[in-house]
Design a protein around this motif. Structure first.
Motif, mmCIF file in Angstrom:
data_model
loop_
_atom_site.group_PDB
_atom_site.id
_atom_site.type_symbol
_atom_site.label_atom_id
_atom_site.label_comp_id
_atom_site.label_asym_id
_atom_site.label_seq_id
_atom_site.Cartn_x
_atom_site.Cartn_y
_atom_site.Cartn_z
ATOM 1 N N LYS A 42 0.751 -1.205 -0.011
ATOM 2 C CA LYS A 42 0.105 0.003 0.135
ATOM 3 C C LYS A 42 0.707 1.286 -0.035
ATOM 4 C CE LYS A 42 -3.916 -2.266 2.325
ATOM 5 N NZ LYS A 42 -4.521 -2.375 1.386
ATOM 6 N N GLN A 46 0.624 3.862 -2.953
ATOM 7 C CA GLN A 46 -0.014 5.081 -2.705
ATOM 8 C C GLN A 46 1.283 6.513 -3.006
ATOM 9 O OE1 GLN A 46 -2.028 5.533 1.202
ATOM 10 N NE2 GLN A 46 -2.974 3.521 0.687
ATOM 11 N N GLN A 132 -0.094 3.949 6.091
ATOM 12 C CA GLN A 132 -1.012 3.132 6.116
ATOM 13 C C GLN A 132 -0.674 2.047 7.241
ATOM 14 O OE1 GLN A 132 1.438 3.102 3.796
ATOM 15 N NE2 GLN A 132 0.413 4.865 2.402
ATOM 16 N N ASP A 234 -5.921 2.768 -3.091
ATOM 17 C CA ASP A 234 -4.382 3.460 -2.965
ATOM 18 C C ASP A 234 -4.617 4.661 -3.881
ATOM 19 O OD1 ASP A 234 -3.417 1.448 -1.245
ATOM 20 O OD2 ASP A 234 -3.004 0.375 -2.830
#
Ligand code: ADP
Length: 290
Positions: A42, A46, A132, A234
């Protein structure tokens, strides 16, 4: 040196995917049909989303000494992301994925180096920090607290969902759970009461609800031809961080991110699906003029 627009502290994985006609039972071997490797995690996804949305991005993470580390460095470099990857004795994180004929997945995630991500030596200065939950909670908390103290805006995507301590929630300017995660975290009122400045709940094809102490605003989803929703969350988080870093207020920034999330559903995979700023603004203009 200029601060970064967005600093992401998070996970980077190599996803290894085998397709097969059916999942093996315990102890069984089955023939595979195809094998692919994809960058993932993640944090990395992102960071790519924020960079393609127009931001100058730093990524703080960790990898091993294996060849996967170089693959992930190249992915970050391709989008101009400043990589602050620590090299650890643990292997680079992996997600081992088996997909059958019906599209059913089984996934084993091995955190590896991601479990060693640390910000003990500080994090790069940035307008927005984005975290995250795929790296240690102590690292997330230290990052958010440090960024807060430095005057940055803090964003937390609480995925995969976990119960979160109040001292971490109190450091969140914006928390971005999906519908499932917000329930596991105790609901919107609990999050606002714990000190989150805004709770942005992503609701897939139903758009986004933005909750603050001042009330709730809704942003509709964009109607697109959905191919694969992997990476939509994301895309949303990276694009939201990017727009907040550029000084946009929360609701217009969420509208931009909603367009980014929609575009990400039109392309398979996570990293390849992250849209560029031109595509995002194109969808917004199309919707306005459409
Ligand atoms: P997650 O993948 O984390 O569960 P969501 O499914 O809520 O997150 O998707 C994140 C965002 O991506 C949504 O808020 C929306 O903007 C966009 N999105 C996801 N699915 C769709 C869809 N079917 N149609 C249009 N936009 C979508």
């Amino acid at each position: 040196m200029d601060p970064f627009d967005v600093c992401v502290v998070g996970s980077a994985n190599l996803d290894i995917v085998a397709t097969t006609t059916r999942h093996p039972l315990p102890g069984e071997t089955v023939h595979g049909i195809a094998y692919h490797e994809y960058p993932g995690g993640k944090g990395l996804n992102q960071a790519v989303a924020a960079a393609r949305s127009g931001s100058k991005v730093a990524f703080v993470g960790a990898v091993g000494t294996d060849p996967a580390a170089e693959t992930l460095r190249a992915v970050l470099a391709a989008d101009g992301i400043d990589d602050r990857l620590a090299v650890t004795a643990e292997a680079t994180g992996r997600a081992v994925i088996v997909v059958d004929d019906a599209g059913e997945n089984s996934i084993v995630v091995v955190a590896g180096a991601n479990a060693a991500v640390s910000v003990d030596d500080g994090i790069p200065a940035a307008r927005v920090l984005l975290c995250q939950l795929e790296v240690p909670l102590s690292t997330v908390t230290a990052s958010m607290r440090g960024a807060r103290e430095a005057g940055a805006t803090t964003l937390l995507n609480p995925a995969p969902a976990d119960e979160l301590p109040l001292d971490l929630l109190a450091c969140c300017d914006v928390i971005v759970p999906n519908e499932h995660e917000v329930e596991l975290l105790g609901g919107v009122d609990h999050l606002l009461g714990a000190g989150c400045g805004a709770v942005v709940v992503t609701r897939g094809g139903h758009g986004v609800d933005i909750h603050t102490d001042a009330g709730t605003e809704h942003v509709d989803a964009f109607a697109v031809e959905v191919v694969d929703t992997t990476g939509a969350g994301d895309a949303f988080c990276g694009a939201l961080a990017s727009r907040l870093a550029a000084g946009h207020p929360l609701v217009p920034a969420a509208r931009w991110a909603t367009a980014a999330g929609a575009l990400a559903t039109t392309v398979p995979g996570a990293v390849p699906a992250q849209p560029l700023a031109e595509a995002i603004s194109g969808l917004l203009v199309h919707e306005r003029d459409g």
